[in-house]
Scaffold this motif. Structure first.
Motif, PDB file in Angstrom:
ATOM      1  N   ALA A  96      64.250  53.255  86.520  1.00 24.69           N
ATOM      2  CA  ALA A  96      65.636  52.821  86.666  1.00 24.69           C
ATOM      3  C   ALA A  96      66.416  53.165  85.404  1.00 24.69           C
ATOM      4  CB  ALA A  96      65.703  51.328  86.943  1.00 24.69           C
ATOM      5  N   PHE A  97      67.540  53.846  85.566  1.00 25.28           N
ATOM      6  CA  PHE A  97      68.353  54.267  84.421  1.00 25.28           C
ATOM      7  C   PHE A  97      68.933  53.061  83.703  1.00 25.28           C
ATOM      8  CE2 PHE A  97      72.031  56.190  82.302  1.00 25.28           C
ATOM      9  CZ  PHE A  97      71.465  57.338  81.778  1.00 25.28           C
ATOM     10  N   LYS A  98      69.413  52.095  84.471  1.00 21.05           N
ATOM     11  CA  LYS A  98      69.990  50.883  83.897  1.00 21.05           C
ATOM     12  C   LYS A  98      68.907  49.823  83.761  1.00 21.05           C
ATOM     13  CE  LYS A  98      73.581  49.401  86.056  1.00 21.05           C
ATOM     14  NZ  LYS A  98      74.698  49.097  86.928  1.00 21.05           N
ATOM     15  N   TRP A  99      69.159  48.855  82.919  1.00 19.04           N
ATOM     16  CA  TRP A  99      68.305  47.674  82.847  1.00 19.04           C
ATOM     17  C   TRP A  99      69.209  46.459  82.837  1.00 19.04           C
ATOM     18  CZ3 TRP A  99      67.575  44.550  78.271  1.00 19.04           C
ATOM     19  CH2 TRP A  99      68.344  44.936  77.198  1.00 19.04           C
ATOM     20  N   SER A 100      68.654  45.269  82.851  1.00 20.05           N
ATOM     21  CA  SER A 100      69.474  44.071  83.012  1.00 20.05           C
ATOM     22  C   SER A 100      70.466  43.862  81.877  1.00 20.05           C
ATOM     23  CB  SER A 100      68.581  42.838  83.145  1.00 20.05           C
ATOM     24  OG  SER A 100      67.753  42.718  82.006  1.00 20.05           O
ATOM     25  N   GLY A 101      70.235  44.431  80.701  1.00 18.92           N
ATOM     26  CA  GLY A 101      71.176  44.299  79.589  1.00 18.92           C
ATOM     27  C   GLY A 101      72.375  45.216  79.699  1.00 18.92           C
ATOM     28  N   ASP A 102      72.298  46.256  80.487  1.00 14.57           N
ATOM     29  CA  ASP A 102      73.425  47.171  80.703  1.00 14.57           C
ATOM     30  C   ASP A 102      74.196  46.692  81.916  1.00 14.57           C
ATOM     31  OD1 ASP A 102      72.667  48.909  78.648  1.00 14.57           O
ATOM     32  OD2 ASP A 102      71.325  50.004  79.984  1.00 14.57           O
ATOM     33  N   LEU A 103      75.344  46.097  81.668  1.00 20.32           N
ATOM     34  CA  LEU A 103      76.069  45.513  82.788  1.00 20.32           C
ATOM     35  C   LEU A 103      76.607  46.563  83.743  1.00 20.32           C
ATOM     36  CD1 LEU A 103      77.956  42.621  81.014  1.00 20.32           C
ATOM     37  CD2 LEU A 103      75.883  42.525  82.390  1.00 20.32           C
ATOM     38  N   PHE A 104      77.299  47.578  83.227  1.00 23.71           N
ATOM     39  CA  PHE A 104      77.916  48.526  84.136  1.00 23.71           C
ATOM     40  C   PHE A 104      77.573  49.983  83.819  1.00 23.71           C
ATOM     41  CE2 PHE A 104      80.725  44.841  84.401  1.00 23.71           C
ATOM     42  CZ  PHE A 104      80.624  44.594  85.749  1.00 23.71           C
ATOM     43  N   PHE A 105      77.929  50.459  82.643  1.00 28.66           N
ATOM     44  CA  PHE A 105      77.829  51.885  82.360  1.00 28.66           C
ATOM     45  C   PHE A 105      76.999  52.145  81.099  1.00 28.66           C
ATOM     46  CE2 PHE A 105      82.063  51.109  84.298  1.00 28.66           C
ATOM     47  CZ  PHE A 105      81.775  51.639  85.536  1.00 28.66           C
ATOM     48  N   PRO A 106      75.704  52.314  81.246  1.00 25.11           N
ATOM     49  CA  PRO A 106      74.879  52.607  80.079  1.00 25.11           C
ATOM     50  C   PRO A 106      75.137  54.022  79.573  1.00 25.11           C
ATOM     51  CG  PRO A 106      73.570  52.775  82.063  1.00 25.11           C
ATOM     52  CD  PRO A 106      74.929  52.267  82.481  1.00 25.11           C
ATOM     53  N   LYS A 107      74.907  54.261  78.306  1.00 24.31           N
ATOM     54  CA  LYS A 107      75.099  55.590  77.714  1.00 24.31           C
ATOM     55  C   LYS A 107      73.840  56.433  77.806  1.00 24.31           C
ATOM     56  CE  LYS A 107      79.232  54.709  76.088  1.00 24.31           C
ATOM     57  NZ  LYS A 107      80.183  54.635  77.128  1.00 24.31           N
ATOM     58  N   ARG A 108      72.682  55.788  77.817  1.00 20.47           N
ATOM     59  CA  ARG A 108      71.391  56.488  77.859  1.00 20.47           C
ATOM     60  C   ARG A 108      70.426  55.741  78.772  1.00 20.47           C
ATOM     61  NH1 ARG A 108      70.504  60.154  74.134  1.00 20.47           N
ATOM     62  NH2 ARG A 108      71.978  60.414  72.463  1.00 20.47           N
ATOM     63  N   CYS A 109      69.386  56.444  79.228  1.00 24.39           N
ATOM     64  CA  CYS A 109      68.325  55.810  80.001  1.00 24.39           C
ATOM     65  C   CYS A 109      67.608  54.808  79.095  1.00 24.39           C
ATOM     66  CB  CYS A 109      67.345  56.861  80.507  1.00 24.39           C
ATOM     67  SG  CYS A 109      65.895  56.158  81.347  1.00 24.39           S
ATOM     68  N   HIS A 110      67.358  53.639  79.610  1.00 22.92           N
ATOM     69  CA  HIS A 110      66.701  52.609  78.819  1.00 22.92           C
ATOM     70  C   HIS A 110      65.274  53.004  78.467  1.00 22.92           C
ATOM     71  CE1 HIS A 110      65.603  48.656  77.384  1.00 22.92           C
ATOM     72  NE2 HIS A 110      64.609  48.622  78.250  1.00 22.92           N
ATOM     73  N   TYR A 111      64.608  53.784  79.297  1.00 20.23           N
ATOM     74  CA  TYR A 111      63.191  54.098  79.103  1.00 20.23           C
ATOM     75  C   TYR A 111      62.947  55.383  78.321  1.00 20.23           C
ATOM     76  CZ  TYR A 111      62.609  50.329  82.373  1.00 20.23           C
ATOM     77  OH  TYR A 111      62.658  49.104  82.964  1.00 20.23           O
ATOM     78  N   CYS A 112      63.644  56.465  78.674  1.00 21.33           N
ATOM     79  CA  CYS A 112      63.354  57.748  78.018  1.00 21.33           C
ATOM     80  C   CYS A 112      64.466  58.228  77.097  1.00 21.33           C
ATOM     81  CB  CYS A 112      63.031  58.826  79.054  1.00 21.33           C
ATOM     82  SG  CYS A 112      64.446  59.365  80.039  1.00 21.33           S
ATOM     83  N   GLY A 113      65.621  57.562  77.107  1.00 28.50           N
ATOM     84  CA  GLY A 113      66.716  57.930  76.220  1.00 28.50           C
ATOM     85  C   GLY A 113      67.551  59.114  76.675  1.00 28.50           C
ATOM     86  N   LEU A 114      67.393  59.548  77.923  1.00 27.79           N
ATOM     87  CA  LEU A 114      68.202  60.664  78.431  1.00 27.79           C
ATOM     88  C   LEU A 114      69.670  60.265  78.414  1.00 27.79           C
ATOM     89  CD1 LEU A 114      68.128  63.499  79.887  1.00 27.79           C
ATOM     90  CD2 LEU A 114      68.345  62.191  82.001  1.00 27.79           C
ATOM     91  N   PRO A 115      70.530  61.080  77.788  1.00 35.48           N
ATOM     92  CA  PRO A 115      71.954  60.736  77.767  1.00 35.48           C
ATOM     93  C   PRO A 115      72.575  60.852  79.161  1.00 35.48           C
ATOM     94  CG  PRO A 115      71.469  62.548  76.250  1.00 35.48           C
ATOM     95  CD  PRO A 115      70.235  62.285  77.026  1.00 35.48           C
ATOM     96  N   MET A 116      73.569  60.031  79.390  1.00 36.43           N
ATOM     97  CA  MET A 116      74.285  60.103  80.655  1.00 36.43           C
ATOM     98  C   MET A 116      74.921  61.480  80.790  1.00 36.43           C
ATOM     99  SD  MET A 116      76.590  57.637  82.893  1.00 36.43           S
ATOM    100  CE  MET A 116      75.612  56.318  82.492  1.00 36.43           C
ATOM    101  N   TRP A 117      74.896  62.036  81.971  1.00 37.10           N
ATOM    102  CA  TRP A 117      75.459  63.329  82.367  1.00 37.10           C
ATOM    103  C   TRP A 117      74.681  64.523  81.811  1.00 37.10           C
ATOM    104  CZ3 TRP A 117      77.862  60.973  85.834  1.00 37.10           C
ATOM    105  CH2 TRP A 117      78.686  59.898  85.587  1.00 37.10           C
ATOM    106  N   ALA A 118      73.484  64.335  81.298  1.00 42.80           N
ATOM    107  CA  ALA A 118      72.679  65.451  80.792  1.00 42.80           C
ATOM    108  C   ALA A 118      72.313  66.377  81.950  1.00 42.80           C
ATOM    109  CB  ALA A 118      71.416  64.939  80.120  1.00 42.80           C
ATOM    110  N   GLU A 119      72.324  67.680  81.691  1.00 41.18           N
ATOM    111  CA  GLU A 119      72.030  68.656  82.741  1.00 41.18           C
ATOM    112  C   GLU A 119      70.643  69.262  82.624  1.00 41.18           C
ATOM    113  OE1 GLU A 119      75.012  71.573  83.343  1.00 41.18           O
ATOM    114  OE2 GLU A 119      76.557  70.097  83.768  1.00 41.18           O
ATOM    115  N   SER A 120      69.871  68.826  81.636  1.00 40.14           N
ATOM    116  CA  SER A 120      68.498  69.319  81.509  1.00 40.14           C
ATOM    117  C   SER A 120      67.659  68.250  80.820  1.00 40.14           C
ATOM    118  CB  SER A 120      68.459  70.628  80.719  1.00 40.14           C
ATOM    119  OG  SER A 120      68.740  70.375  79.362  1.00 40.14           O
ATOM    120  N   PRO A 121      66.342  68.307  80.983  1.00 41.19           N
ATOM    121  CA  PRO A 121      65.484  67.288  80.377  1.00 41.19           C
ATOM    122  C   PRO A 121      65.449  67.360  78.851  1.00 41.19           C
ATOM    123  CG  PRO A 121      64.175  68.848  81.648  1.00 41.19           C
ATOM    124  CD  PRO A 121      65.606  69.205  81.829  1.00 41.19           C
ATOM    125  N   ASP A 122      65.826  68.493  78.278  1.00 45.18           N
ATOM    126  CA  ASP A 122      65.757  68.679  76.832  1.00 45.18           C
ATOM    127  C   ASP A 122      67.021  68.244  76.114  1.00 45.18           C
ATOM    128  OD1 ASP A 122      63.316  69.854  77.394  1.00 45.18           O
ATOM    129  OD2 ASP A 122      64.213  71.839  77.545  1.00 45.18           O
TER     130      ASP A 122
END
Length: 130
Positions: A96-122
């Motif tokens: 899950a990209f969001k977690w309970s601490g992110d109310l609406f719009f997180p900037k990064r994945c809580h687990y792997c740190g992928l930034p929002m709107w990233a177009e590649s895994p790197d």
């Protein structure tokens, strides 16, 4: 050109190319954007739906109790869509990209740190939505 569904299945079997990864990420972010816009509109949309449907049933002369069933069926639909948005899977790690601490719009994945709107895994820096 490979369809996104096919690329999703192949992702676990074969290493994916950069083009396939970008296509998969874009499709995932498109789904996220749709959910992000749809959830806030569903709440006031319920009232509009109820007013229009009861007005239509009254105009046509149909049983108002049937309209109530449709109106009440809107509530589980809203919950279902909100759940899809809340537990939307990160394209990189699958959690899950969001977690309970992110109310609406997180900037990064809580687990792997992928930034929002990233177009590649790197990708390490956040992009603006398109």
């Amino acid at each position: 050109m490979i369809r996104v569904d096919e690329a999703e299945r192949r992702r676990f079997l074969l290493p994916e190319s950069e083009v396939e990864a970008k296509a998969r990420y874009r499709a995932a972010w498109r789904k996220y954007r749709r959910l992000r816009y749809e959830v806030p509109l569903l709440i006031p949309g319920w009232f509009v739906f109820a007013v229009l449907l009861t007005g239509f049933f009254r105009l046509v002369g149909w049983n108002q109790k049937i309209a109530v069933v449709f109106i009440l069926a809107y509530v589980p639909y809203t919950s279902f869509v909100a759940g899809q948005w809340n537990y939307w899977q990160c394209p990189r790690c699958g959690k899950a990209f969001k977690w309970s601490g992110d109310l609406f719009f997180p900037k990064r994945c809580h687990y792997c740190g992928l930034p929002m709107w990233a177009e590649s895994p790197d990708e390490e820096t956040s992009l603006t939505p398109g």
